[in-house]
Design a protein around this motif. Structure first.
Motif, PDB file in Angstrom:
ATOM      1  N   GLY A  49      43.021  38.881 -36.927  1.00  0.00           N
ATOM      2  CA  GLY A  49      44.177  38.699 -36.621  1.00  0.00           C
ATOM      3  C   GLY A  49      44.766  37.216 -36.303  1.00  0.00           C
ATOM      4  N   VAL A  50      43.818  36.135 -36.762  1.00  0.00           N
ATOM      5  CA  VAL A  50      44.157  34.637 -36.333  1.00  0.00           C
ATOM      6  C   VAL A  50      44.709  34.252 -37.635  1.00  0.00           C
ATOM      7  CG1 VAL A  50      43.176  32.571 -36.048  1.00  0.00           C
ATOM      8  CG2 VAL A  50      42.245  34.493 -34.779  1.00  0.00           C
ATOM      9  N   GLN A  51      46.043  33.568 -37.846  1.00  0.00           N
ATOM     10  CA  GLN A  51      46.497  33.206 -38.934  1.00  0.00           C
ATOM     11  C   GLN A  51      45.541  31.841 -39.297  1.00  0.00           C
ATOM     12  OE1 GLN A  51      50.523  32.786 -38.594  1.00  0.00           O
ATOM     13  NE2 GLN A  51      50.869  32.726 -40.851  1.00  0.00           N
ATOM     14  N   VAL A  52      45.239  31.755 -40.455  1.00  0.00           N
ATOM     15  CA  VAL A  52      44.573  30.591 -40.806  1.00  0.00           C
ATOM     16  C   VAL A  52      45.415  29.716 -42.121  1.00  0.00           C
ATOM     17  CG1 VAL A  52      42.396  29.726 -41.853  1.00  0.00           C
ATOM     18  CG2 VAL A  52      42.432  31.608 -40.084  1.00  0.00           C
ATOM     19  N   PHE A  53      45.746  28.639 -42.188  1.00  0.00           N
ATOM     20  CA  PHE A  53      46.453  27.879 -43.178  1.00  0.00           C
ATOM     21  C   PHE A  53      45.655  26.955 -43.611  1.00  0.00           C
ATOM     22  CE2 PHE A  53      49.230  29.003 -39.515  1.00  0.00           C
ATOM     23  CZ  PHE A  53      50.518  29.373 -40.157  1.00  0.00           C
ATOM     24  N   LEU A  54      45.930  26.849 -44.981  1.00  0.00           N
ATOM     25  CA  LEU A  54      45.423  25.799 -45.889  1.00  0.00           C
ATOM     26  C   LEU A  54      46.401  24.999 -46.367  1.00  0.00           C
ATOM     27  CD1 LEU A  54      42.868  26.018 -48.697  1.00  0.00           C
ATOM     28  CD2 LEU A  54      45.336  25.312 -49.439  1.00  0.00           C
ATOM     29  N   SER A  55      46.297  23.535 -46.507  1.00  0.00           N
ATOM     30  CA  SER A  55      47.311  22.584 -46.520  1.00  0.00           C
ATOM     31  C   SER A  55      46.940  21.634 -47.570  1.00  0.00           C
ATOM     32  CB  SER A  55      48.000  22.006 -45.352  1.00  0.00           C
ATOM     33  OG  SER A  55      46.850  21.428 -44.564  1.00  0.00           O
ATOM     34  N   TRP A  56      47.783  20.447 -47.519  1.00  0.00           N
ATOM     35  CA  TRP A  56      47.383  19.256 -48.506  1.00  0.00           C
ATOM     36  C   TRP A  56      47.720  19.350 -49.972  1.00  0.00           C
ATOM     37  CZ3 TRP A  56      42.994  15.398 -46.818  1.00  0.00           C
ATOM     38  CH2 TRP A  56      43.188  14.121 -47.194  1.00  0.00           C
ATOM     39  N   ASP A  57      46.763  19.643 -50.753  1.00  0.00           N
ATOM     40  CA  ASP A  57      47.320  19.674 -52.216  1.00  0.00           C
ATOM     41  C   ASP A  57      47.914  20.975 -52.532  1.00  0.00           C
ATOM     42  OD1 ASP A  57      46.303  17.183 -52.768  1.00  0.00           O
ATOM     43  OD2 ASP A  57      44.665  17.736 -53.882  1.00  0.00           O
ATOM     44  N   GLU A  58      47.416  22.299 -51.699  1.00  0.00           N
ATOM     45  CA  GLU A  58      48.174  23.449 -51.918  1.00  0.00           C
ATOM     46  C   GLU A  58      48.628  23.962 -50.331  1.00  0.00           C
ATOM     47  OE1 GLU A  58      47.046  26.706 -54.227  1.00  0.00           O
ATOM     48  OE2 GLU A  58      45.744  25.561 -55.570  1.00  0.00           O
ATOM     49  N   SER A  59      49.496  24.799 -50.246  1.00  0.00           N
ATOM     50  CA  SER A  59      50.080  25.350 -49.062  1.00  0.00           C
ATOM     51  C   SER A  59      49.942  26.847 -49.063  1.00  0.00           C
ATOM     52  CB  SER A  59      51.438  24.951 -48.787  1.00  0.00           C
ATOM     53  OG  SER A  59      51.921  25.290 -47.720  1.00  0.00           O
ATOM     54  N   ARG A  60      49.153  27.520 -48.329  1.00  0.00           N
ATOM     55  CA  ARG A  60      48.666  28.846 -48.211  1.00  0.00           C
ATOM     56  C   ARG A  60      48.473  29.254 -46.926  1.00  0.00           C
ATOM     57  NH1 ARG A  60      45.023  30.742 -53.305  1.00  0.00           N
ATOM     58  NH2 ARG A  60      45.511  29.213 -54.940  1.00  0.00           N
ATOM     59  N   SER A  61      48.586  30.681 -46.524  1.00  0.00           N
ATOM     60  CA  SER A  61      48.249  31.095 -45.358  1.00  0.00           C
ATOM     61  C   SER A  61      47.547  32.517 -45.461  1.00  0.00           C
ATOM     62  CB  SER A  61      49.207  30.952 -44.385  1.00  0.00           C
ATOM     63  OG  SER A  61      50.245  32.182 -44.669  1.00  0.00           O
ATOM     64  N   THR A  62      46.621  32.816 -44.619  1.00  0.00           N
ATOM     65  CA  THR A  62      46.129  34.204 -44.626  1.00  0.00           C
ATOM     66  C   THR A  62      45.835  34.537 -43.167  1.00  0.00           C
ATOM     67  OG1 THR A  62      44.553  35.450 -45.544  1.00  0.00           O
ATOM     68  CG2 THR A  62      43.709  33.377 -44.928  1.00  0.00           C
ATOM     69  N   VAL A  63      45.207  35.837 -42.928  1.00  0.00           N
ATOM     70  CA  VAL A  63      44.902  36.128 -41.500  1.00  0.00           C
ATOM     71  C   VAL A  63      43.726  37.085 -41.495  1.00  0.00           C
ATOM     72  CG1 VAL A  63      45.525  37.914 -39.873  1.00  0.00           C
ATOM     73  CG2 VAL A  63      47.489  36.665 -40.891  1.00  0.00           C
ATOM     74  N   THR A  64      42.976  36.372 -40.461  1.00  0.00           N
ATOM     75  CA  THR A  64      41.428  37.065 -40.624  1.00  0.00           C
ATOM     76  C   THR A  64      41.357  38.274 -40.394  1.00  0.00           C
ATOM     77  OG1 THR A  64      41.533  36.764 -38.116  1.00  0.00           O
ATOM     78  CG2 THR A  64      40.626  34.835 -39.489  1.00  0.00           C
ATOM     79  N   ASP A  65      40.484  39.186 -41.205  1.00  0.00           N
ATOM     80  CA  ASP A  65      40.177  40.553 -40.941  1.00  0.00           C
ATOM     81  C   ASP A  65      39.504  40.963 -39.747  1.00  0.00           C
ATOM     82  OD1 ASP A  65      37.573  39.996 -41.500  1.00  0.00           O
ATOM     83  OD2 ASP A  65      37.889  40.697 -43.753  1.00  0.00           O
ATOM     84  N   ALA A  66      39.185  42.220 -39.937  1.00  0.00           N
ATOM     85  CA  ALA A  66      38.232  42.878 -39.034  1.00  0.00           C
ATOM     86  C   ALA A  66      37.089  42.338 -38.540  1.00  0.00           C
ATOM     87  CB  ALA A  66      38.114  44.470 -38.936  1.00  0.00           C
ATOM     88  N   ASN A  67      36.428  41.543 -39.539  1.00  0.00           N
ATOM     89  CA  ASN A  67      35.133  40.665 -39.341  1.00  0.00           C
ATOM     90  C   ASN A  67      35.387  39.301 -39.168  1.00  0.00           C
ATOM     91  OD1 ASN A  67      33.618  43.235 -40.164  1.00  0.00           O
ATOM     92  ND2 ASN A  67      34.300  42.909 -42.338  1.00  0.00           N
ATOM     93  N   GLY A  68      36.645  38.995 -38.798  1.00  0.00           N
ATOM     94  CA  GLY A  68      37.043  37.713 -38.626  1.00  0.00           C
ATOM     95  C   GLY A  68      36.926  36.734 -39.901  1.00  0.00           C
ATOM     96  N   ALA A  69      36.799  37.260 -40.774  1.00  0.00           N
ATOM     97  CA  ALA A  69      36.702  36.523 -42.121  1.00  0.00           C
ATOM     98  C   ALA A  69      38.109  36.278 -42.772  1.00  0.00           C
ATOM     99  CB  ALA A  69      35.973  37.508 -43.253  1.00  0.00           C
ATOM    100  N   PHE A  70      38.013  34.971 -43.488  1.00  0.00           N
ATOM    101  CA  PHE A  70      39.231  34.582 -44.341  1.00  0.00           C
ATOM    102  C   PHE A  70      38.665  34.073 -45.600  1.00  0.00           C
ATOM    103  CE2 PHE A  70      37.745  30.985 -41.634  1.00  0.00           C
ATOM    104  CZ  PHE A  70      37.949  30.052 -42.834  1.00  0.00           C
TER     105      PHE A  70
END
Length: 250
Positions: A49-70
């Protein structure tokens, strides 16, 4: 003559076919194919459930799953930053700066936040009154990229920055960008009206916030990433440097 004409037409057709085959050759950019995968951990356990952001050349976000994966897939560009965001938490590392090489080993380790007012420290929450007489907290913008601008009504460079601030805000706000002007002298309502500002201008006439963050001269510009980490802090107004830092973390 007819036979020569026929041969000539065949040669032209073959040449055109070759040109058509060359179209879309090696000068075209490669399709998006960079992939980044990783996990967010806490005390050796996965953190979901941690929000993870990708930035700079692209702008995206996702949330870690039950395994902490993104994961972020199908990326195009050459510069990327990945930043986890969780209120009152810090991460080791605080972000990853990446290039075009795909990675599947990106691991963040969670820990309680410690706060400060210098580069790479997480800014503590604060509350001040805006131009409308309302109390506004810094962390109401948590998860966004925030430009904090300390200014005063007697400061010429502050006035020059204020004249351009609304355009900067309108250009980037759709991606999750906010500006907060903190006025150490003058009326926030008059300042906002004079420069047509639609973002909040906060009153710091008592200089309580300046006592925490202030150094050198004004305007003082501070840029926070999406986990409230201080990524840029410089006195004076250098528009190109400020815009570059904003785009880096959006």
């Amino acid at each position: 003559m007819k036979k020569k004409s026929f041969v000539f037409l065949l040669a032209v057709a073959a040449a055109l076919g070759t040109l058509a085959a060359c179209k879309g050759g090696p000068t075209d950019p490669p399709p998006p194919n960079t992939t980044f995968r990783g996990t967010v951990m806490s005390g050796g356990s996965a953190l979901a459930g941690v929000q993870v952001f990708l930035s700079w050349d692209e702008s995206r976000s996702t949330v870690t799953d039950a395994n902490g994966a993104f994961s972020f897939t199908g990326l195009s560009g050459s510069h990327f930053i990945i930043t986890p965001s969780l209120r009152n938490h810090a991460f080791t590392p605080s972000n990853y700066e990446l290039g075009t090489q795909s990675r599947s080993d990106l691991t963040f380790t969670d820990q309680p936040a410690t706060y400060g007012s210098v580069l790479d420290k997480i800014a503590a929450d604060f509350t001040a009154v805006n131009q409308n007489g309302q109390s506004v907290s810094l962390y109401s913008y948590f998860g966004k990229v925030v430009l904090i601008d300390f200014s005063a009504d007697w400061c010429g460079p502050c006035q020059a920055e204020a004249a351009k601030a609304e355009a900067l805000y309108q250009t980037h706000k759709s991606k999750g960008f906010e500006i907060v002007t903190i006025l150490i002298s003058g009326s926030p309502a008059v300042w906002a009206s004079t420069y047509g500002l639609t973002f909040f201008v906060l009153d710091d006439a008592a200089e309580s916030l300046w006592a925490i963050y202030g150094e050198g001269y004004i305007p003082l510009n501070i840029i926070l990433d999406r986990n409230m980490t201080i990524r840029y802090k410089t006195a004076g107004y250098t528009e190109s440097a400020i815009v570059a830092a904003i785009k880096k973390y959006l």
